[in-house]
Scaffold this active site. Structure first.
Site, PDB file in Angstrom:
ATOM      1  N   ASP A   1     -80.604 -31.323  48.091  1.00 50.79           N
ATOM      2  CA  ASP A   1     -81.295 -31.271  46.807  1.00 50.79           C
ATOM      3  C   ASP A   1     -82.762 -31.644  46.992  1.00 50.79           C
ATOM      4  OD1 ASP A   1     -79.202 -30.631  44.844  1.00 50.79           O
ATOM      5  OD2 ASP A   1     -78.304 -32.520  45.478  1.00 50.79           O
TER       6      ASP A   1
ATOM      7  N   SER B   1     -73.372 -33.138  48.960  1.00 48.06           N
ATOM      8  CA  SER B   1     -74.797 -33.301  48.676  1.00 48.06           C
ATOM      9  C   SER B   1     -75.316 -34.573  49.329  1.00 48.06           C
ATOM     10  CB  SER B   1     -75.034 -33.372  47.172  1.00 48.06           C
ATOM     11  OG  SER B   1     -76.376 -33.765  46.905  1.00 48.06           O
TER      12      SER B   1
ATOM     13  N   MET C   1     -86.202 -32.171  45.046  1.00 41.21           N
ATOM     14  CA  MET C   1     -86.763 -32.427  43.718  1.00 41.21           C
ATOM     15  C   MET C   1     -88.227 -32.812  43.861  1.00 41.21           C
ATOM     16  SD  MET C   1     -83.648 -34.610  42.047  1.00 41.21           S
ATOM     17  CE  MET C   1     -81.935 -34.223  42.391  1.00 41.21           C
TER      18      MET C   1
ATOM     19  N   MET D   1     -75.172 -25.226  37.161  1.00 40.09           N
ATOM     20  CA  MET D   1     -75.419 -26.656  37.020  1.00 40.09           C
ATOM     21  C   MET D   1     -74.544 -27.195  35.897  1.00 40.09           C
ATOM     22  SD  MET D   1     -77.499 -27.504  39.364  1.00 40.09           S
ATOM     23  CE  MET D   1     -77.731 -29.200  38.805  1.00 40.09           C
TER      24      MET D   1
END
Length: 221
Positions: A37, A10, A39, A139
């Site tokens: 990722d 990541s 967000m 998750m």
């Protein structure tokens, strides 16, 4: 037959001042995908990157871009990330009013469709989606921040998902994200995961350590 475990570092844990070099280094170190990722500061209390960063990174590696959108509403963002170079687009079932329509949109863009299950989201959220999705992301932390501790109760969810996938007729990747390190990686793989997202565990020690980090996450010395 289940695939060998694949590691998706990541970039949330990368050095953002040299992000392109970090992606190249992970490619050279043996990563299987690059996990991105996204967000929005709304669905989760953090704000990361947009499609412009994905577009800038795309020429630097041939590895698949595994884009996890922690955003709501999400549908309006999908075309831009697909155009920027995402290979997999993973969304949360509560990120829009019509999850099936969202999955259909991803498929219409020519991308693989993933569904992410938060720790409190049940496996039943995937009912009526199994025929269309390509990936399930468990998750193992609550989404929004890197560096959190692994939630061990999610191992039961991984086992349940593995049984459901194996009982079906379509290949569906089973990915885990959150608190993945050498120890928890082994537990996830034993439970049935075949893709692991690792941030801190991948990027610890700088570029000279990346190949060793990935090898250890795959269970090699």
């Amino acid at each position: 037959m289940r695939q060998k475990v694949r590691i998706a570092p990541s970039i949330l844990s990368a050095d953002f001042a040299r992000l392109g070099d970090e992606v190249r280094a992970m490619d050279a170190a043996g990563a299987d995908l690059i996990h991105i990722d996204v967000m929005d500061g709304h669905y989760v209390p953090n704000l990361t990157i947009g499609p412009g960063v994905v577009r800038a990174l795309r020429p630097l590696t041939r590895l698949p871009f595994d884009v996890h959108l922690m955003c709501s509403p999400v549908d309006g963002l999908l075309p831009a990330f697909a155009e920027a170079g995402a290979d997999i687009l993973t969304v949360h079932p509560d990120a829009g009013p019509h999850t099936h329509r969202t999955v259909q949109l991803i498929k219409s863009l020519g991308r693989k469709a993933g569904i992410a299950l938060n720790p409190a989201t049940p496996v039943a959220a995937l009912d009526h989606l199994w025929d269309d999705i390509d990936l399930v992301l468990v998750m193992s932390v609550n989404p929004g921040f890197g560096g959190q501790a692994f939630i061990a109760s999610q191992l039961d969810k991984i086992r349940a998902l593995r049984a459901r996938i194996d009982a079906g007729e379509r290949p569906i990747d089973l990915e885990v994200d959150g608190g993945v390190n050498v120890e928890t990686a082994q537990a996830c793989v034993a439970a049935g995961a075949d893709m692991l997202v690792a941030g801190t565990a991948s990027f610890t020690g700088g570029p000279d350590a990346y190949a060793s980090n990935i090898a250890r996450l795959k269970g090699r010395p």
